[in-house]
Design a protein around this motif. Sequence first.
Motif, PDB file in Angstrom:
ATOM      1  N   GLU A  64      -7.124  -4.534 -17.462  1.00 46.31           N
ATOM      2  CA  GLU A  64      -8.153  -3.943 -16.603  1.00 46.31           C
ATOM      3  C   GLU A  64      -7.584  -3.597 -15.227  1.00 46.31           C
ATOM      4  OE1 GLU A  64     -11.847  -2.419 -15.691  1.00 46.31           O
ATOM      5  OE2 GLU A  64     -11.028  -3.087 -17.618  1.00 46.31           O
ATOM      6  N   ALA A  65      -6.732  -4.481 -14.672  1.00 49.86           N
ATOM      7  CA  ALA A  65      -6.114  -4.196 -13.375  1.00 49.86           C
ATOM      8  C   ALA A  65      -5.188  -2.992 -13.459  1.00 49.86           C
ATOM      9  CB  ALA A  65      -5.340  -5.434 -12.890  1.00 49.86           C
ATOM     10  N   GLU A  66      -4.425  -2.894 -14.527  1.00 52.41           N
ATOM     11  CA  GLU A  66      -3.550  -1.734 -14.708  1.00 52.41           C
ATOM     12  C   GLU A  66      -4.350  -0.449 -14.856  1.00 52.41           C
ATOM     13  OE1 GLU A  66       0.081  -0.295 -17.677  1.00 52.41           O
ATOM     14  OE2 GLU A  66      -0.955  -2.198 -17.994  1.00 52.41           O
ATOM     15  N   LYS A  67      -5.480  -0.526 -15.545  1.00 50.75           N
ATOM     16  CA  LYS A  67      -6.349   0.640 -15.694  1.00 50.75           C
ATOM     17  C   LYS A  67      -6.910   1.084 -14.353  1.00 50.75           C
ATOM     18  CE  LYS A  67     -10.497   2.161 -18.161  1.00 50.75           C
ATOM     19  NZ  LYS A  67     -11.568   1.741 -19.106  1.00 50.75           N
ATOM     20  N   GLN A  68      -7.333   0.114 -13.511  1.00 52.23           N
ATOM     21  CA  GLN A  68      -7.858   0.448 -12.194  1.00 52.23           C
ATOM     22  C   GLN A  68      -6.774   1.054 -11.305  1.00 52.23           C
ATOM     23  OE1 GLN A  68     -10.960   0.420 -11.228  1.00 52.23           O
ATOM     24  NE2 GLN A  68     -11.756  -0.490 -13.106  1.00 52.23           N
ATOM     25  N   GLU A  69      -5.541   0.567 -11.402  1.00 54.42           N
ATOM     26  CA  GLU A  69      -4.443   1.130 -10.618  1.00 54.42           C
ATOM     27  C   GLU A  69      -4.157   2.565 -11.019  1.00 54.42           C
ATOM     28  OE1 GLU A  69      -1.120  -1.409 -11.024  1.00 54.42           O
ATOM     29  OE2 GLU A  69      -1.986  -3.057  -9.841  1.00 54.42           O
ATOM     30  N   ARG A  70      -4.157   2.848 -12.315  1.00 58.09           N
ATOM     31  CA  ARG A  70      -3.928   4.224 -12.756  1.00 58.09           C
ATOM     32  C   ARG A  70      -5.049   5.142 -12.296  1.00 58.09           C
ATOM     33  NH1 ARG A  70      -2.353   1.772 -17.778  1.00 58.09           N
ATOM     34  NH2 ARG A  70      -4.385   2.357 -18.651  1.00 58.09           N
ATOM     35  N   LYS A  71      -6.299   4.655 -12.360  1.00 56.00           N
ATOM     36  CA  LYS A  71      -7.433   5.454 -11.909  1.00 56.00           C
ATOM     37  C   LYS A  71      -7.341   5.736 -10.417  1.00 56.00           C
ATOM     38  CE  LYS A  71     -12.501   5.446 -11.889  1.00 56.00           C
ATOM     39  NZ  LYS A  71     -13.714   4.667 -12.272  1.00 56.00           N
ATOM     40  N   GLN A  72      -6.968   4.721  -9.627  1.00 56.14           N
ATOM     41  CA  GLN A  72      -6.828   4.914  -8.196  1.00 56.14           C
ATOM     42  C   GLN A  72      -5.693   5.873  -7.881  1.00 56.14           C
ATOM     43  OE1 GLN A  72      -6.169   1.299  -6.091  1.00 56.14           O
ATOM     44  NE2 GLN A  72      -6.332   2.217  -4.065  1.00 56.14           N
ATOM     45  N   ALA A  73      -4.590   5.794  -8.630  1.00 56.85           N
ATOM     46  CA  ALA A  73      -3.476   6.707  -8.398  1.00 56.85           C
ATOM     47  C   ALA A  73      -3.875   8.152  -8.699  1.00 56.85           C
ATOM     48  CB  ALA A  73      -2.284   6.285  -9.259  1.00 56.85           C
ATOM     49  N   ARG A  74      -4.674   8.360  -9.754  1.00 57.53           N
ATOM     50  CA  ARG A  74      -5.126   9.727 -10.055  1.00 57.53           C
ATOM     51  C   ARG A  74      -6.048  10.245  -8.960  1.00 57.53           C
ATOM     52  NH1 ARG A  74      -5.645   7.620 -15.411  1.00 57.53           N
ATOM     53  NH2 ARG A  74      -7.895   7.344 -15.069  1.00 57.53           N
ATOM     54  N   GLN A  75      -6.937   9.402  -8.434  1.00 57.89           N
ATOM     55  CA  GLN A  75      -7.831   9.839  -7.371  1.00 57.89           C
ATOM     56  C   GLN A  75      -7.072  10.139  -6.085  1.00 57.89           C
ATOM     57  OE1 GLN A  75     -10.820   6.817  -7.043  1.00 57.89           O
ATOM     58  NE2 GLN A  75     -11.934   7.471  -8.869  1.00 57.89           N
ATOM     59  N   VAL A  76      -6.037   9.351  -5.782  1.00 59.66           N
ATOM     60  CA  VAL A  76      -5.218   9.632  -4.602  1.00 59.66           C
ATOM     61  C   VAL A  76      -4.453  10.937  -4.777  1.00 59.66           C
ATOM     62  CG1 VAL A  76      -3.229   8.800  -3.288  1.00 59.66           C
ATOM     63  CG2 VAL A  76      -5.037   7.213  -3.931  1.00 59.66           C
ATOM     64  N   LYS A  77      -3.963  11.181  -5.971  1.00 58.56           N
ATOM     65  CA  LYS A  77      -3.227  12.416  -6.235  1.00 58.56           C
ATOM     66  C   LYS A  77      -4.120  13.640  -6.092  1.00 58.56           C
ATOM     67  CE  LYS A  77      -0.120  14.448  -9.657  1.00 58.56           C
ATOM     68  NZ  LYS A  77       0.492  14.276 -10.991  1.00 58.56           N
ATOM     69  N   GLY A  96      -6.625  13.794  -4.093  1.00 62.00           N
ATOM     70  CA  GLY A  96      -7.122  13.849  -2.730  1.00 62.00           C
ATOM     71  C   GLY A  96      -8.540  13.361  -2.561  1.00 62.00           C
ATOM     72  N   ARG A  97      -9.086  12.690  -3.523  1.00 58.35           N
ATOM     73  CA  ARG A  97     -10.456  12.192  -3.416  1.00 58.35           C
ATOM     74  C   ARG A  97     -10.557  10.975  -2.509  1.00 58.35           C
ATOM     75  NH1 ARG A  97     -12.453  12.618  -9.757  1.00 58.35           N
ATOM     76  NH2 ARG A  97     -12.209  14.891  -9.960  1.00 58.35           N
ATOM     77  N   ILE A  98      -9.551  10.157  -2.495  1.00 55.43           N
ATOM     78  CA  ILE A  98      -9.546   8.978  -1.642  1.00 55.43           C
ATOM     79  C   ILE A  98      -8.218   8.928  -0.909  1.00 55.43           C
ATOM     80  CG2 ILE A  98     -11.113   7.672  -3.114  1.00 55.43           C
ATOM     81  CD1 ILE A  98      -8.729   6.205  -4.250  1.00 55.43           C
ATOM     82  N   PRO A  99      -8.171   8.348   0.312  1.00 55.29           N
ATOM     83  CA  PRO A  99      -6.894   8.267   1.028  1.00 55.29           C
ATOM     84  C   PRO A  99      -5.952   7.273   0.366  1.00 55.29           C
ATOM     85  CG  PRO A  99      -8.600   7.064   2.205  1.00 55.29           C
ATOM     86  CD  PRO A  99      -9.288   7.797   1.080  1.00 55.29           C
ATOM     87  N   ALA A 100      -4.694   7.511   0.605  1.00 52.23           N
ATOM     88  CA  ALA A 100      -3.694   6.613   0.033  1.00 52.23           C
ATOM     89  C   ALA A 100      -3.757   5.272   0.723  1.00 52.23           C
ATOM     90  CB  ALA A 100      -2.301   7.218   0.185  1.00 52.23           C
ATOM     91  N   PRO A 101      -3.601   4.192   0.034  1.00 54.24           N
ATOM     92  CA  PRO A 101      -3.634   2.868   0.667  1.00 54.24           C
ATOM     93  C   PRO A 101      -2.464   2.699   1.614  1.00 54.24           C
ATOM     94  CG  PRO A 101      -2.879   2.701  -1.608  1.00 54.24           C
ATOM     95  CD  PRO A 101      -3.334   4.121  -1.404  1.00 54.24           C
ATOM     96  N   PRO A 102      -2.656   1.980   2.743  1.00 57.45           N
ATOM     97  CA  PRO A 102      -1.552   1.780   3.694  1.00 57.45           C
ATOM     98  C   PRO A 102      -0.425   0.987   3.060  1.00 57.45           C
ATOM     99  CG  PRO A 102      -3.396   0.339   4.212  1.00 57.45           C
ATOM    100  CD  PRO A 102      -3.872   1.280   3.142  1.00 57.45           C
ATOM    101  N   GLU A 103       0.782   1.374   3.504  1.00 58.58           N
ATOM    102  CA  GLU A 103       1.943   0.686   2.970  1.00 58.58           C
ATOM    103  C   GLU A 103       2.033  -0.711   3.575  1.00 58.58           C
ATOM    104  OE1 GLU A 103       5.376   2.965   3.640  1.00 58.58           O
ATOM    105  OE2 GLU A 103       4.747   4.668   2.382  1.00 58.58           O
ATOM    106  N   ALA A 104       2.375  -1.632   2.786  1.00 58.03           N
ATOM    107  CA  ALA A 104       2.495  -3.013   3.245  1.00 58.03           C
ATOM    108  C   ALA A 104       3.692  -3.152   4.166  1.00 58.03           C
ATOM    109  CB  ALA A 104       2.620  -3.967   2.061  1.00 58.03           C
ATOM    110  N   ALA A 105       3.511  -3.844   5.310  1.00 61.18           N
ATOM    111  CA  ALA A 105       4.604  -4.049   6.255  1.00 61.18           C
ATOM    112  C   ALA A 105       5.658  -4.964   5.654  1.00 61.18           C
ATOM    113  CB  ALA A 105       4.065  -4.657   7.557  1.00 61.18           C
ATOM    114  N   GLU A 106       6.912  -4.654   6.037  1.00 55.34           N
ATOM    115  CA  GLU A 106       7.994  -5.468   5.515  1.00 55.34           C
ATOM    116  C   GLU A 106       7.932  -6.864   6.135  1.00 55.34           C
ATOM    117  OE1 GLU A 106      11.658  -3.596   6.188  1.00 55.34           O
ATOM    118  OE2 GLU A 106      11.215  -1.840   4.913  1.00 55.34           O
TER     119      GLU A 106
END
Length: 234
Positions: free
Chosen positions: A160-173, A175-185
């Motif tokens: 289910e988590a992998e499915k949600q990640e793929r769905k979020q990646a398609r929406q970001v691609k 342009g429906r939702i902004p890309a999540p901020p990159e995690a600081a090193e």
Amino acid sequence: MSLFIDKHNRRKSPLALAAFGAALLYFCVFGFLYAVLAEPLYGHVRLGSPAATTAAHSVIIALVGTAACCLLFLLEDKRVAPLGFAGLTVVLGMFYAAALMLEGEARSLMIQLITMYGLSPVLIGNAVAWPIYFKMKKAAPTPKRRKTVQQELMEAAAREAEKQERKQARQVKKGRIPAPPEAAEPDPPPKPPESPSPEEALFGPEPGPSAFRSEEEEAMLLYMDDDDDETGDD
């Protein structure tokens, strides 16, 4: 919960329930085929006597129904298909038991009808399904070990988590939702203190030059520093 979970915390296989459902499904399939094919067969297939004609029709319908019911071999658990025919045998026995409770001519007529229309599907179905099952069982690899309920839940959550990640990646691609901020090193871990040498561990750190001065020398140096300060003020 003991009806569904065994002592090893694994989900019990609902094989008996599946076999019972398969038997009911076979009963409906053969009943449907008798209702649909009986009239066409009487119009095209006729033998010398009515009993032989009825037996031939029953065998033809049993072969067609068995071929349709063997599609259950496509399931992951191959035991469901032959056990369904075994359950159909139990159903046939129940019909015979009910017919024996009748009296006189009704009992003999009911037994005759059950034999003419019910015996062929049971005999042909078991004769076809069980050899196929044993052949597939011999050729099949070793069955996998059943997983515990916790393992099944963890795998379902990961899917289910992998499915949600793929769905979020398609929406970001799209342009429906902004890309999540990159995690600081993360900050580098602090360096551990250097370990002392064996000599320092035994005798302590090496003393500086002031360690070898006497108290008189220290006083003279302090007095000379005061004189230098007064001269500078003049």
